[in-house]
Every structure is written in C-alpha cells, then in structure tokens.
Design an enzyme around this catalytic site. Structure first.
Site, PDB file in Angstrom:
ATOM      1  CB  SER A  10      -0.926   0.007   1.220  1.00 63.61           C
ATOM      2  OG  SER A  10      -1.555   1.274   1.289  1.00 63.61           O
ATOM      3  CG  HIS A  35      -3.839  -1.554  -1.779  1.00 62.56           C
ATOM      4  ND1 HIS A  35      -4.917  -2.320  -2.198  1.00 62.56           N
ATOM      5  CD2 HIS A  35      -4.314  -0.758  -0.784  1.00 62.56           C
ATOM      6  CE1 HIS A  35      -5.983  -2.000  -1.490  1.00 62.56           C
ATOM      7  NE2 HIS A  35      -5.650  -1.048  -0.633  1.00 62.56           N
ATOM      8  CG  ASP A  37      -5.200   2.384   0.479  1.00 59.15           C
ATOM      9  OD1 ASP A  37      -6.181   1.629   0.356  1.00 59.15           O
ATOM     10  OD2 ASP A  37      -4.108   2.013   0.963  1.00 59.15           O
ATOM     11  CG  MET A  39      -8.363   7.251   1.885  1.00 57.27           C
ATOM     12  SD  MET A  39      -7.483   7.299   3.443  1.00 57.27           S
ATOM     13  CE  MET A  39      -6.865   5.610   3.520  1.00 57.27           C
ATOM     14  CG  HIS A  68      -9.277   0.242  -1.065  1.00 57.97           C
ATOM     15  ND1 HIS A  68      -8.776   0.021   0.209  1.00 57.97           N
ATOM     16  CD2 HIS A  68     -10.632   0.285  -0.921  1.00 57.97           C
ATOM     17  CE1 HIS A  68      -9.776  -0.057   1.077  1.00 57.97           C
ATOM     18  NE2 HIS A  68     -10.914   0.111   0.416  1.00 57.97           N
ATOM     19  CG  MET A  70     -11.441   3.462   1.260  1.00 56.88           C
ATOM     20  SD  MET A  70      -9.974   3.371   2.311  1.00 56.88           S
ATOM     21  CE  MET A  70      -8.724   3.410   1.045  1.00 56.88           C
ATOM     22  CG  MET A 139     -12.005  -2.648   4.253  1.00 55.13           C
ATOM     23  SD  MET A 139     -10.389  -2.302   3.547  1.00 55.13           S
ATOM     24  CE  MET A 139      -9.549  -1.473   4.907  1.00 55.13           C
ATOM     25  CG  ASP A 177      -6.489  -2.796   2.715  1.00 56.38           C
ATOM     26  OD1 ASP A 177      -5.423  -2.560   3.319  1.00 56.38           O
ATOM     27  OD2 ASP A 177      -7.105  -1.944   2.045  1.00 56.38           O
TER      28      ASP A 177
HETATM   29  C1  DX5 Z   1      -6.749   1.649   5.107  1.00 57.87           C
HETATM   30  C2  DX5 Z   1      -6.196   1.279   3.765  1.00 57.87           C
HETATM   31  C3  DX5 Z   1      -5.108   0.295   3.807  1.00 57.87           C
HETATM   32  C4  DX5 Z   1      -3.877   0.724   4.550  1.00 57.87           C
HETATM   33  C5  DX5 Z   1      -3.176  -0.507   5.033  1.00 57.87           C
HETATM   34  O1  DX5 Z   1      -7.925   2.373   4.940  1.00 57.87           O
HETATM   35  O2  DX5 Z   1      -7.225   0.730   2.945  1.00 57.87           O
HETATM   36  O3  DX5 Z   1      -4.759  -0.138   2.502  1.00 57.87           O
HETATM   37  O4  DX5 Z   1      -2.992   1.488   3.774  1.00 57.87           O
HETATM   38  O5  DX5 Z   1      -2.119  -0.126   5.828  1.00 57.87           O
HETATM   39  P1  DX5 Z   1      -1.509  -1.100   6.926  1.00 57.87           P
HETATM   40  O6  DX5 Z   1      -0.943  -2.288   6.216  1.00 57.87           O
HETATM   41  O7  DX5 Z   1      -0.444  -0.237   7.558  1.00 57.87           O
HETATM   42  O8  DX5 Z   1      -2.598  -1.475   7.877  1.00 57.87           O
HETATM   43 ZN    ZN Z   2      -6.659  -0.214   1.019  1.00 59.66          ZN
END
Ligand code: DX5
Ligand code: ZN
Length: 217
Positions: A10, A35, A37, A39, A68, A70, A139, A177
């Site tokens: 990630s 990955h 993320d 947001m 991903h 969000m 998740m 994740d």
């Molecule tokens: C959280 C993200 C994850 C996050 C995982 O909302 O979707 O992908 O980056 O990070 P770690 O591995 O540090 O929990």
């Molecule tokens: Zn993620």
C-alpha cells in the site's frame, strides 16, 4: 483452485516525496500488485490522493495497479481511475447507491471489479453480486488510516468469503487489507486469502524488499 499468494504494497505508507523509488523497490522484491488507497475525506475521515497521482506512478511500475476507492458514489470517478492506469478498481458496497451499476461500469472499461466490505458489513451482503466481481476485499481494519492492528474477527469473514467463492465456482480473488504483517500472514492465508495488502509492514520496515518476501511466505 489453489492460487499463488500475491503481495500488494500500500503506497499510502510510503514516502510520498520518493514514491517512484519506493514503488520500484517493492516491485523488484517480487510484489506483483501495487495497492493505491484513494480517500475523499467524506466516506472516510482522511484524504489521500486522486487519479493524477496514480497516472504519475504508472510509468514507474509494471505491477498490477490495485486501486481501492474509499469515496462516496465512486461511479462518478470510475472512468478517471481507469484512464489513470488502474487495472483493478475496488469499490465499497457501503458507498454506492447502485452497486451493480458501479461494478458493471468497471468491467465495461476492461478493468477488474473489486468489491470491498467494511468490518461491520457481513460477507453475505456480496452474495448477489458475485457474477459481477473479480476480487473480494475484506477490510481487516476500519478504512481511513494505515498502521492499525488487524481485527481478529476478519479471519472468520475471510473463511466465509472463501467458502462463498468456492461454492460459486467463479474465478474470484480474495484480498485482505489492514494490519497485515509477517507475523499474522500465515493465519490469513490459511483462512483463504490470496492477495495480501500491506502498508506499514512493508514501507516502514528497515528493509522493505525483505518485508515483501517475508509476506510471500
Ligand atoms: C486503510 C487502507 C489500507 C492501509 C493498510 O484504509 O485501505 O490499505 O494502507 O495499511 P496497513 O498495512 O499499515 O494497515
Ligand atoms: Zn486499502
């Protein structure tokens, strides 16, 4: 069908000022996915990056870009993330008024459709959408931030999702994740996951390449 374990580092946990180098390093270490993320500060209480950041990283990596989302109503941005270079686009069932339409749009653009559920959402919520899904993401922390601890109840959700996928006979990957580390990965794989996302465990490690290899088992 037994699948090889794929590691999806990630980018959220990497040093954004040196993202290209960080991304190259984990790919060289054997990470087949990356990955990403996204947001929006509304669906989750944090803001990360958008399609332009993904587009900028695209020439730096030949990994599968595992995006991903969000964000609320991701239907508004599926085309933008596809054109930015995402290979898999994963959307939260909790964020969509018409989940089937979003999954279908992702596939219509030639990308793989991922379906993700938050810790409080049951696996059964995805059952009716299986024919539209290429990857299920469970998740294992509340989405929004890296560096949280793996929620142990996620193991049962992974097992349930694995049973549901196997019963369906469909070719669906199972990703996990949040809070994944070399210390808990064996149990996660035993529960049925075949794609492991890890942020802190890779990018905050003294040797990220070794951390990728440790997760691959
Ligand atoms: C959280 C993200 C994850 C996050 C995982 O909302 O979707 O992908 O980056 O990070 P770690 O591995 O540090 O929990
Ligand atoms: Zn993620």
């Amino acid at each position: 069908m037994k699948k090889n374990i794929i590691v999806s580092p990630s980018v959220l946990a990497c040093d954004f000022a040196h993202a290209a180098d960080e991304v190259r390093r984990v790919e060289e270490a054997g990470a087949a996915y990356l990955h990403l993320d996204v947001m929006d500060g509304a669906f989750v209480p944090n803001i990360s990056f958008g399609p332009d950041f993904i587009r900028a990283l695209r020439p730096c990596s030949s990994a599968v870009f595992d995006t991903h989302l969000m964000i609320n109503e991701p239907i508004r941005y599926i085309d933008a993330f596809a054109s930015a270079g995402s290979d898999i686009i994963t959307v939260h069932i909790e964020s969509c008024a018409d989940f089937a339409a979003v999954l279908s749009r992702i596939r219509a653009l030639g990308r793989k459709a991922g379906a993700v559920i938050k810790p409080a959402t049951p696996v059964s919520a995805l059952a009716e959408y299986l024919p539209l899904i290429d990857m299920i993401l469970i998740m294992s922390v509340e989405p929004g931030f890296g560096g949280q601890s793996f929620l142990p109840a996620s193991l049962d959700k992974l097992k349930e999702a694995r049973r549901m996928i196997d019963r369906s006979g469909l070719d669906i990957d199972l990703e996990v994740d949040g809070g994944v580390t070399a210390a808990n990965s064996a149990g996660i794989i035993a529960a049925g996951a075949n794609v492991l996302v890890a942020g802190s465990a890779i990018f905050k490690a003294a040797d990220p390449a070794a951390a990728v290899r440790a997760l691959m088992g």
